[in-house]
Write an enzyme that holds these catalytic residues in place. Structure first.
Site, PDB file in Angstrom:
ATOM      1  N   HIS A 163       0.613  -1.141   0.682  1.00  0.00           N
ATOM      2  CA  HIS A 163      -0.042   0.241   0.724  1.00  0.00           C
ATOM      3  C   HIS A 163       0.699   1.250  -0.037  1.00  0.00           C
ATOM      4  O   HIS A 163       0.399   2.029   1.002  1.00  0.00           O
ATOM      5  CB  HIS A 163      -0.653   0.347   1.190  1.00  0.00           C
ATOM      6  CG  HIS A 163       0.147   0.277   2.399  1.00  0.00           C
ATOM      7  ND1 HIS A 163      -0.615  -0.591   3.800  1.00  0.00           N
ATOM      8  CD2 HIS A 163       0.709   0.483   2.602  1.00  0.00           C
ATOM      9  CE1 HIS A 163       0.077  -0.280   4.587  1.00  0.00           C
ATOM     10  NE2 HIS A 163       1.043   0.745   4.065  1.00  0.00           N
ATOM     11  N   HIS A 208       9.572  -3.641   4.282  1.00  0.00           N
ATOM     12  CA  HIS A 208      10.131  -2.352   4.254  1.00  0.00           C
ATOM     13  C   HIS A 208      10.694  -2.514   6.299  1.00  0.00           C
ATOM     14  O   HIS A 208      10.478  -2.968   6.398  1.00  0.00           O
ATOM     15  CB  HIS A 208       9.636  -1.718   3.883  1.00  0.00           C
ATOM     16  CG  HIS A 208       8.093  -1.463   4.444  1.00  0.00           C
ATOM     17  ND1 HIS A 208       6.959  -2.728   4.283  1.00  0.00           N
ATOM     18  CD2 HIS A 208       7.508  -0.528   4.400  1.00  0.00           C
ATOM     19  CE1 HIS A 208       5.863  -1.666   4.888  1.00  0.00           C
ATOM     20  NE2 HIS A 208       5.919  -0.415   4.497  1.00  0.00           N
ATOM     21  N   GLU A 268       3.643  -5.709   8.767  1.00  0.00           N
ATOM     22  CA  GLU A 268       2.380  -5.305   8.354  1.00  0.00           C
ATOM     23  C   GLU A 268       2.179  -6.978   7.448  1.00  0.00           C
ATOM     24  O   GLU A 268       0.907  -6.751   7.019  1.00  0.00           O
ATOM     25  CB  GLU A 268       2.045  -4.321   7.351  1.00  0.00           C
ATOM     26  CG  GLU A 268       2.256  -2.836   8.042  1.00  0.00           C
ATOM     27  CD  GLU A 268       2.457  -2.108   6.366  1.00  0.00           C
ATOM     28  OE1 GLU A 268       2.418  -1.135   7.044  1.00  0.00           O
ATOM     29  OE2 GLU A 268       2.836  -1.906   5.653  1.00  0.00           O
ATOM     30  N   HIS A 319      -2.667   4.528   9.856  1.00  0.00           N
ATOM     31  CA  HIS A 319      -0.927   4.859  10.474  1.00  0.00           C
ATOM     32  C   HIS A 319      -1.439   5.994  11.303  1.00  0.00           C
ATOM     33  O   HIS A 319      -0.672   6.764  10.890  1.00  0.00           O
ATOM     34  CB  HIS A 319      -0.554   5.074   9.119  1.00  0.00           C
ATOM     35  CG  HIS A 319      -0.230   3.978   8.283  1.00  0.00           C
ATOM     36  ND1 HIS A 319      -1.372   4.163   6.958  1.00  0.00           N
ATOM     37  CD2 HIS A 319       0.456   3.402   7.640  1.00  0.00           C
ATOM     38  CE1 HIS A 319      -0.469   2.297   6.683  1.00  0.00           C
ATOM     39  NE2 HIS A 319       0.593   2.169   6.937  1.00  0.00           N
TER      40      HIS A 319
HETATM   41  C1  DHB Z   1       5.745   3.540   3.288  1.00  0.00           C
HETATM   42  C2  DHB Z   1       5.419   2.465   3.092  1.00  0.00           C
HETATM   43  C3  DHB Z   1       4.606   2.336   3.663  1.00  0.00           C
HETATM   44  O1  DHB Z   1       3.944   1.094   4.239  1.00  0.00           O
HETATM   45  C4  DHB Z   1       3.807   3.091   4.628  1.00  0.00           C
HETATM   46  O2  DHB Z   1       2.725   3.068   5.125  1.00  0.00           O
HETATM   47  C5  DHB Z   1       4.752   4.549   4.781  1.00  0.00           C
HETATM   48  C6  DHB Z   1       5.746   4.502   3.868  1.00  0.00           C
HETATM   49  C7  DHB Z   1       7.023   4.369   2.605  1.00  0.00           C
HETATM   50  O3  DHB Z   1       7.731   3.344   1.649  1.00  0.00           O
HETATM   51  O4  DHB Z   1       7.514   5.434   2.323  1.00  0.00           O
HETATM   52 FE    FE Z   2       2.362   1.176   5.950  1.00  0.00          FE
END
Ligand code: DHB
Ligand code: FE
Length: 280
Positions: free
Chosen positions: A12, A193, A240, A59
């Protein structure tokens, strides 16, 4: 009776929404991401569901640190788009399905999962970016959406095992709804991530692809993976991915048909993963 006919899984990344909203989707960097969803948009048109049950995470937009539900089901008639600091995304508002949502809440809570019932909830990029990836930029989203928010932001977060079992309860709830609705369930967020600390920027493509393999072939075994392995191997925000197990748990025990699989690095700070699984 209602039936879950397919599940969809996708990252997302908020920058994907910004790229689309700012007309940058043809730039080479972003085109490589959007190319992975060309089939998906066609598939959505050809397999339009009556309702999408969309598992995502907020978030800190609808829920601040003042109130943190582990699992929140949206039972409202509609949802506004959250302002995440630079104005709401220019996308259609989200129309809910209060009748099916209330039925699922009734069934799942009686099945011993303590859901929080939410009648007002602005929806953020966790929900709107997957809709944009799958549906493009329509005037209205193709069908009602039941938002289902999972806390994967503030510890303690739910285990993969609990998410998978919750998915099973959701599948059972849908199957007992007395109207012949075609329901899709989406698991969103991920893949690897990490946005903060010394390991910021961490991506683990090998681990991500193994996760996709196991999500397809052995989700019950995958659901036993402890949360610390997600964090260690896929980064702090890789957690996540437990949300994907909710969607997978809602499918039957039959082997699913893999209609589409896509993996790409990078998009902003994340690895993008995407699957479409159909019931056979
Ligand atoms: C990023 C990825 C995410 O899942 C998020 O919620 C906020 C930022 C990113 O890649 O910067
Ligand atoms: Fe996220």
């Amino acid at each position: 009776m209602a039936r879950i006919t397919a599940s969809v899984y996708t990252s997302h990344v908020p920058a994907i929404g910004a790229a689309l909203d700012l007309g940058k989707s043809d730039e080479p960097y972003w085109k490589r991401v959007f190319d992975g969803y060309v089939f998906s948009k066609q598939w959505m048109r050809e397999n339009k569901p009556d309702v999408i049950f969309l598992v995502y995470n907020d978030h800190a937009n609808a829920f601040s640190l003042e109130l943190i539900p582990t699992f929140a089901i949206g039972t409202a008639a509609e949802y506004e788009i959250a302002d995440e600091g630079w104005g709401p995304r220019p996308v259609p508002k989200v129309i809910g399905h209060p009748e099916l949502a209330s039925h699922i809440a009734q069934s799942v809570i009686q099945d011993d999962f303590d859901l929080t019932i939410v009648n007002k909830m602005p929806v953020d990029h966790g929900l709107t970016v997957p809709l944009s990836l799958m549906c493009g930029q329509p005037q209205a989203w193709p069908c009602p959406v039941i938002p289902f928010a999972v806390n994967v932001v503030q510890y303690p977060v739910p285990s993969g095992r609990r998410c998978f079992n919750l998915g099973r309860a959701i599948g059972k709830a849908v199957a007992s709804y007395d109207e012949p609705l075609n329901v899709h369930i989406w698991g969103t967020g991920g893949m690897s991530h990490q946005l903060q600390g010394p390991r910021a920027g961490l991506i683990n493509a090998e681990w991500d692809n193994r996760f996709l393999d196991r999500l397809i072939a052995e989700p019950a075994a995958l659901s036993q993976m402890p949360h610390i392995e997600y964090v260690r191997e896929a980064g702090s925000e890789g957690i996540e991915l437990v949300m994907w197990l909710i969607a997978r748990g809602a499918m039957s025990d039959n082997a699913p048909r893999v209609r589409h699989r896509f993996f790409h690095v990078p998009a902003s700070n994340t690895a993008v993963g995407h699957l479409i699984l159909e019931e056979q």
